[in-house]
Motif scaffolding. Structure first.
Motif, PDB file in Angstrom:
ATOM      1  N   ILE A 175      73.516  22.899 -27.959  1.00  0.00           N
ATOM      2  CA  ILE A 175      74.121  21.634 -28.320  1.00  0.00           C
ATOM      3  C   ILE A 175      73.972  21.598 -29.981  1.00  0.00           C
ATOM      4  O   ILE A 175      74.628  20.884 -30.423  1.00  0.00           O
ATOM      5  CB  ILE A 175      73.509  20.408 -27.397  1.00  0.00           C
ATOM      6  CG1 ILE A 175      74.286  20.821 -25.936  1.00  0.00           C
ATOM      7  CG2 ILE A 175      74.076  19.079 -28.108  1.00  0.00           C
ATOM      8  CD1 ILE A 175      73.581  20.064 -24.880  1.00  0.00           C
ATOM      9  N   ALA A 176      72.656  21.643 -30.233  1.00  0.00           N
ATOM     10  CA  ALA A 176      72.328  21.286 -31.549  1.00  0.00           C
ATOM     11  C   ALA A 176      73.080  22.218 -32.488  1.00  0.00           C
ATOM     12  O   ALA A 176      73.503  21.696 -33.467  1.00  0.00           O
ATOM     13  CB  ALA A 176      70.894  21.540 -31.884  1.00  0.00           C
ATOM     14  N   LEU A 177      73.280  23.610 -32.175  1.00  0.00           N
ATOM     15  CA  LEU A 177      73.831  24.130 -32.936  1.00  0.00           C
ATOM     16  C   LEU A 177      75.435  24.010 -32.835  1.00  0.00           C
ATOM     17  O   LEU A 177      76.183  24.171 -34.023  1.00  0.00           O
ATOM     18  CB  LEU A 177      73.919  25.919 -32.509  1.00  0.00           C
ATOM     19  CG  LEU A 177      72.434  26.513 -32.705  1.00  0.00           C
ATOM     20  CD1 LEU A 177      72.458  27.765 -32.188  1.00  0.00           C
ATOM     21  CD2 LEU A 177      72.229  26.773 -34.145  1.00  0.00           C
ATOM     22  N   LEU A 202      72.311  14.769 -36.234  1.00  0.00           N
ATOM     23  CA  LEU A 202      71.653  15.967 -36.847  1.00  0.00           C
ATOM     24  C   LEU A 202      70.107  15.913 -36.547  1.00  0.00           C
ATOM     25  O   LEU A 202      69.291  16.525 -36.282  1.00  0.00           O
ATOM     26  CB  LEU A 202      72.166  16.371 -38.304  1.00  0.00           C
ATOM     27  CG  LEU A 202      73.506  17.088 -38.341  1.00  0.00           C
ATOM     28  CD1 LEU A 202      73.975  17.107 -39.831  1.00  0.00           C
ATOM     29  CD2 LEU A 202      73.755  18.558 -37.561  1.00  0.00           C
ATOM     30  N   ALA A 203      69.696  14.508 -37.319  1.00  0.00           N
ATOM     31  CA  ALA A 203      68.272  14.243 -37.342  1.00  0.00           C
ATOM     32  C   ALA A 203      67.871  14.168 -35.595  1.00  0.00           C
ATOM     33  O   ALA A 203      66.820  14.450 -35.289  1.00  0.00           O
ATOM     34  CB  ALA A 203      67.950  12.870 -37.979  1.00  0.00           C
ATOM     35  N   TYR A 204      68.615  13.553 -34.896  1.00  0.00           N
ATOM     36  CA  TYR A 204      68.128  13.098 -33.409  1.00  0.00           C
ATOM     37  C   TYR A 204      68.106  14.664 -32.724  1.00  0.00           C
ATOM     38  O   TYR A 204      67.109  14.827 -32.001  1.00  0.00           O
ATOM     39  CB  TYR A 204      69.248  12.255 -32.692  1.00  0.00           C
ATOM     40  CG  TYR A 204      68.837  12.159 -31.311  1.00  0.00           C
ATOM     41  CD1 TYR A 204      67.824  11.360 -30.947  1.00  0.00           C
ATOM     42  CD2 TYR A 204      69.563  13.002 -30.294  1.00  0.00           C
ATOM     43  CE1 TYR A 204      67.501  11.158 -29.504  1.00  0.00           C
ATOM     44  CE2 TYR A 204      68.906  12.803 -28.947  1.00  0.00           C
ATOM     45  CZ  TYR A 204      67.995  11.771 -28.532  1.00  0.00           C
ATOM     46  OH  TYR A 204      67.753  11.607 -27.289  1.00  0.00           O
ATOM     47  N   MET A 205      69.172  15.788 -32.829  1.00  0.00           N
ATOM     48  CA  MET A 205      69.216  16.969 -32.442  1.00  0.00           C
ATOM     49  C   MET A 205      67.916  17.578 -32.931  1.00  0.00           C
ATOM     50  O   MET A 205      67.251  18.569 -32.124  1.00  0.00           O
ATOM     51  CB  MET A 205      70.432  17.508 -32.649  1.00  0.00           C
ATOM     52  CG  MET A 205      71.497  16.950 -31.894  1.00  0.00           C
ATOM     53  SD  MET A 205      71.493  16.808 -30.024  1.00  0.00           S
ATOM     54  CE  MET A 205      71.108  18.511 -29.581  1.00  0.00           C
ATOM     55  N   ALA A 206      67.684  17.594 -34.130  1.00  0.00           N
ATOM     56  CA  ALA A 206      66.353  18.245 -34.622  1.00  0.00           C
ATOM     57  C   ALA A 206      65.205  17.771 -33.995  1.00  0.00           C
ATOM     58  O   ALA A 206      64.360  18.533 -33.549  1.00  0.00           O
ATOM     59  CB  ALA A 206      66.139  17.753 -36.167  1.00  0.00           C
ATOM     60  N   GLN A 207      65.122  16.364 -33.659  1.00  0.00           N
ATOM     61  CA  GLN A 207      63.958  15.935 -33.041  1.00  0.00           C
ATOM     62  C   GLN A 207      63.952  16.232 -31.604  1.00  0.00           C
ATOM     63  O   GLN A 207      62.774  16.687 -31.185  1.00  0.00           O
ATOM     64  CB  GLN A 207      64.056  14.239 -32.854  1.00  0.00           C
ATOM     65  CG  GLN A 207      63.072  13.433 -32.327  1.00  0.00           C
ATOM     66  CD  GLN A 207      63.069  13.418 -30.710  1.00  0.00           C
ATOM     67  OE1 GLN A 207      62.247  13.665 -30.248  1.00  0.00           O
ATOM     68  NE2 GLN A 207      64.377  13.230 -30.322  1.00  0.00           N
ATOM     69  N   VAL A 208      64.939  16.402 -31.035  1.00  0.00           N
ATOM     70  CA  VAL A 208      65.006  16.916 -29.583  1.00  0.00           C
ATOM     71  C   VAL A 208      64.586  18.240 -29.423  1.00  0.00           C
ATOM     72  O   VAL A 208      63.742  18.792 -28.629  1.00  0.00           O
ATOM     73  CB  VAL A 208      66.455  16.826 -29.086  1.00  0.00           C
ATOM     74  CG1 VAL A 208      66.548  17.511 -27.536  1.00  0.00           C
ATOM     75  CG2 VAL A 208      66.767  15.295 -28.773  1.00  0.00           C
ATOM     76  N   VAL A 209      65.134  19.075 -30.460  1.00  0.00           N
ATOM     77  CA  VAL A 209      64.712  20.666 -30.445  1.00  0.00           C
ATOM     78  C   VAL A 209      63.050  20.904 -30.705  1.00  0.00           C
ATOM     79  O   VAL A 209      62.244  21.385 -30.224  1.00  0.00           O
ATOM     80  CB  VAL A 209      65.402  21.581 -31.574  1.00  0.00           C
ATOM     81  CG1 VAL A 209      64.898  22.939 -31.686  1.00  0.00           C
ATOM     82  CG2 VAL A 209      66.830  21.548 -30.739  1.00  0.00           C
TER      83      VAL A 209
END
Length: 142
Positions: free
Chosen positions: A125-127, A85-92
């Motif tokens: 992907i994040a969702l 979740l933290a990585y996907m938040a960083q990507v977005v």
């Protein structure tokens, strides 16, 4: 009574396997300096673009992170969900920062177009990760 493997959906474990595969590709790209068309290797983290050896380092760090959460999900570890979740938040956030900060920069126009085209897929992907992680994070620890 449901087994431990039933608590972690098959599609999420497939996602984790694909993450490990992608981490291997990124690691090979960074180790062997593989870039397309002879241009220097580029990487973006939190909207900041890195080139050459710095890009190799940041790409290797991303590969390690992606591989770690992929393995963690396969091992059914809750920390892996939080890391994902933290990585996907960083990507977005990185995409949003990169697009907005380079919107008027002529030399970055093609990169902004690419990032804009990638944005809907990254958001999906994040969702997906958020949707699949929520019930697993609510389970009591074993």
């Amino acid at each position: 009574m449901a087994g431990e493997s039933d608590k972690w959906p098959l599609d999420f474990r497939i996602f984790a396997s694909l993450c490990i595969l992608w981490a291997a590709v990124l690691l090979m790209r960074s180790i062997f300096n593989l870039s397309a068309g002879g241009v220097p290797l580029e990487d973006v983290i939190f909207g900041v673009k890195f080139y050459a050896n710095q890009a190799r380092l940041t790409m290797a760090l991303q590969a390690v992170t992606i591989g770690a959460f992929g393995l963690g999900i396969l091992m059914r570890q809750r920390w892996a969900l939080i890391l994902t979740l933290a990585y996907m938040a960083q990507v977005v956030a990185g995409h949003v920062i990169f697009i907005t900060s380079n919107l008027g920069v002529e030399s970055q126009r093609i990169h902004v177009k690419i990032a804009s085209a990638e944005a809907p897929l990254i958001l999906l992907i994040a969702l997906y990760v958020v949707f699949r992680s929520r019930p697993l994070l609510r389970q009591p620890s074993v």
